[in-house]
Design a protein around this motif. Structure first.
Motif, PDB file in Angstrom:
ATOM      1  N   ALA A 142       0.755  -1.332   0.017  1.00 52.37           N
ATOM      2  CA  ALA A 142      -0.038  -0.179   0.105  1.00 52.37           C
ATOM      3  C   ALA A 142       0.832   1.241   0.221  1.00 52.37           C
ATOM      4  CB  ALA A 142      -1.006  -0.057   1.220  1.00 52.37           C
ATOM      5  N   PHE A 143       1.983   1.395   0.808  1.00 52.84           N
ATOM      6  CA  PHE A 143       2.764   2.353   0.890  1.00 52.84           C
ATOM      7  C   PHE A 143       3.301   2.851  -0.545  1.00 52.84           C
ATOM      8  CE2 PHE A 143       6.828   4.405   1.364  1.00 52.84           C
ATOM      9  CZ  PHE A 143       6.490   5.689   1.833  1.00 52.84           C
ATOM     10  N   ILE A 144       3.986   1.586  -1.043  1.00 57.06           N
ATOM     11  CA  ILE A 144       4.716   1.898  -2.529  1.00 57.06           C
ATOM     12  C   ILE A 144       3.574   2.416  -3.643  1.00 57.06           C
ATOM     13  CG2 ILE A 144       5.761   0.589  -4.122  1.00 57.06           C
ATOM     14  CD1 ILE A 144       7.530   0.919  -1.752  1.00 57.06           C
ATOM     15  N   LEU A 145       2.563   1.947  -3.535  1.00 62.43           N
ATOM     16  CA  LEU A 145       1.512   2.613  -4.444  1.00 62.43           C
ATOM     17  C   LEU A 145       1.076   4.033  -4.102  1.00 62.43           C
ATOM     18  CD1 LEU A 145      -0.762  -0.502  -4.539  1.00 62.43           C
ATOM     19  CD2 LEU A 145       0.437   0.136  -6.322  1.00 62.43           C
ATOM     20  N   TYR A 146       1.060   4.250  -2.755  1.00 65.00           N
ATOM     21  CA  TYR A 146       0.862   5.699  -2.448  1.00 65.00           C
ATOM     22  C   TYR A 146       1.940   6.484  -2.821  1.00 65.00           C
ATOM     23  CZ  TYR A 146      -0.087   9.568   0.966  1.00 65.00           C
ATOM     24  OH  TYR A 146      -0.134  10.898   1.510  1.00 65.00           O
ATOM     25  N   ARG A 147       3.397   6.090  -2.343  1.00 62.57           N
ATOM     26  CA  ARG A 147       4.495   6.878  -2.805  1.00 62.57           C
ATOM     27  C   ARG A 147       4.558   6.987  -4.229  1.00 62.57           C
ATOM     28  NH1 ARG A 147       9.461   7.023  -4.587  1.00 62.57           N
ATOM     29  NH2 ARG A 147      10.938   8.216  -3.240  1.00 62.57           N
ATOM     30  N   ARG A 148       4.398   6.228  -5.084  1.00 68.38           N
ATOM     31  CA  ARG A 148       4.230   6.109  -6.788  1.00 68.38           C
ATOM     32  C   ARG A 148       3.430   7.226  -7.133  1.00 68.38           C
ATOM     33  NH1 ARG A 148       3.442   0.755  -9.418  1.00 68.38           N
ATOM     34  NH2 ARG A 148       5.500   0.428  -8.245  1.00 68.38           N
ATOM     35  N   ALA A 149       2.203   7.457  -6.481  1.00 70.01           N
ATOM     36  CA  ALA A 149       1.093   8.229  -6.948  1.00 70.01           C
ATOM     37  C   ALA A 149       1.625   9.956  -6.341  1.00 70.01           C
ATOM     38  CB  ALA A 149      -0.288   8.216  -6.200  1.00 70.01           C
ATOM     39  N   LYS A 150       2.132   9.976  -5.163  1.00 69.22           N
ATOM     40  CA  LYS A 150       2.560  11.312  -4.597  1.00 69.22           C
ATOM     41  C   LYS A 150       3.631  11.788  -5.059  1.00 69.22           C
ATOM     42  CE  LYS A 150      -1.118  11.634  -2.042  1.00 69.22           C
ATOM     43  NZ  LYS A 150      -2.181  12.378  -2.412  1.00 69.22           N
ATOM     44  N   PHE A 151       4.664  10.824  -5.651  1.00 66.54           N
ATOM     45  CA  PHE A 151       5.856  11.072  -5.817  1.00 66.54           C
ATOM     46  C   PHE A 151       6.033  11.935  -7.393  1.00 66.54           C
ATOM     47  CE2 PHE A 151       9.829  10.414  -8.541  1.00 66.54           C
ATOM     48  CZ  PHE A 151      10.876  11.116  -7.555  1.00 66.54           C
ATOM     49  N   GLU A 152       5.069  11.609  -8.045  1.00 69.24           N
ATOM     50  CA  GLU A 152       4.952  12.305  -9.302  1.00 69.24           C
ATOM     51  C   GLU A 152       4.072  13.860  -9.303  1.00 69.24           C
ATOM     52  OE1 GLU A 152       2.811  10.162 -12.333  1.00 69.24           O
ATOM     53  OE2 GLU A 152       3.890   8.218 -12.040  1.00 69.24           O
ATOM     54  N   GLU A 153       3.257  13.667  -8.221  1.00 67.28           N
ATOM     55  CA  GLU A 153       2.585  14.924  -7.960  1.00 67.28           C
ATOM     56  C   GLU A 153       3.428  15.998  -7.396  1.00 67.28           C
ATOM     57  OE1 GLU A 153      -0.517  15.858  -4.313  1.00 67.28           O
ATOM     58  OE2 GLU A 153      -1.121  14.066  -5.866  1.00 67.28           O
ATOM     59  N   LEU A 154       4.569  15.491  -6.327  1.00 62.69           N
ATOM     60  CA  LEU A 154       5.399  16.371  -5.738  1.00 62.69           C
ATOM     61  C   LEU A 154       6.321  16.704  -6.527  1.00 62.69           C
ATOM     62  CD1 LEU A 154       5.536  14.928  -2.154  1.00 62.69           C
ATOM     63  CD2 LEU A 154       4.307  17.009  -2.614  1.00 62.69           C
ATOM     64  N   THR A 155       6.998  16.072  -7.262  1.00 60.49           N
ATOM     65  CA  THR A 155       7.815  16.136  -8.390  1.00 60.49           C
ATOM     66  C   THR A 155       7.539  17.529  -9.382  1.00 60.49           C
ATOM     67  OG1 THR A 155       8.529  14.003  -8.263  1.00 60.49           O
ATOM     68  CG2 THR A 155       9.522  15.468 -10.227  1.00 60.49           C
ATOM     69  N   LEU A 156       6.322  17.053 -10.044  1.00 61.84           N
ATOM     70  CA  LEU A 156       5.832  18.343 -10.857  1.00 61.84           C
ATOM     71  C   LEU A 156       5.756  19.480 -10.163  1.00 61.84           C
ATOM     72  CD1 LEU A 156       3.463  15.893 -13.218  1.00 61.84           C
ATOM     73  CD2 LEU A 156       5.759  16.812 -13.525  1.00 61.84           C
ATOM     74  N   LEU A 157       5.023  19.497  -8.928  1.00 61.55           N
ATOM     75  CA  LEU A 157       4.494  20.892  -8.305  1.00 61.55           C
ATOM     76  C   LEU A 157       5.588  21.551  -7.580  1.00 61.55           C
ATOM     77  CD1 LEU A 157       1.069  19.673  -6.686  1.00 61.55           C
ATOM     78  CD2 LEU A 157       1.652  20.951  -8.676  1.00 61.55           C
ATOM     79  N   HIS A 158       6.733  20.775  -6.930  1.00 69.97           N
ATOM     80  CA  HIS A 158       7.574  21.405  -6.168  1.00 69.97           C
ATOM     81  C   HIS A 158       9.003  21.419  -6.652  1.00 69.97           C
ATOM     82  CE1 HIS A 158       4.318  22.264  -3.246  1.00 69.97           C
ATOM     83  NE2 HIS A 158       4.089  21.021  -3.454  1.00 69.97           N
ATOM     84  N   GLY A 159       9.553  20.256  -7.638  1.00 64.98           N
ATOM     85  CA  GLY A 159      10.500  20.091  -8.064  1.00 64.98           C
ATOM     86  C   GLY A 159      11.421  19.977  -6.864  1.00 64.98           C
TER      87      GLY A 159
END
Length: 75
Positions: free
Chosen positions: A5-22
């Motif tokens: 569950a955490f890996i799936l969550y991390r995968r989803a949030k990683f893209e979001e944070l990378t794009l928004l905050h760099g």
């Protein structure tokens, strides 16, 4: 090996944070870890269900799979 569950969550949030905050990856990982610990039970349950689905798919695709970690010396 199916993702938990955490890996799936991390995968989803990683893209979001990378794009928004760099942010650098190390900071993103720390941030996502804090976010996961503070998530609501509903969100955590959602990702657990996704994980269960992935696990079932993996079991069908690889019926005889058994996780067998190797020692560093054996790699």
């Amino acid at each position: 090996r199916p993702p938990n569950a955490f890996i799936l969550y991390r995968r989803a949030k990683f893209e979001e944070l990378t794009l928004l905050h760099g942010m650098p990856q190390s900071e993103i990982s720390k941030t996502i870890g804090r976010m996961w610990r503070n998530e609501t039970p509903q969100v955590r349950t959602h990702y657990q269900r996704l994980s269960d689905d992935k696990k079932a798919e993996h079991k069908i695709a690889y019926p005889n799979y058994r996780f067998q970690p190797m020692k560093k010396a054996d790699r």
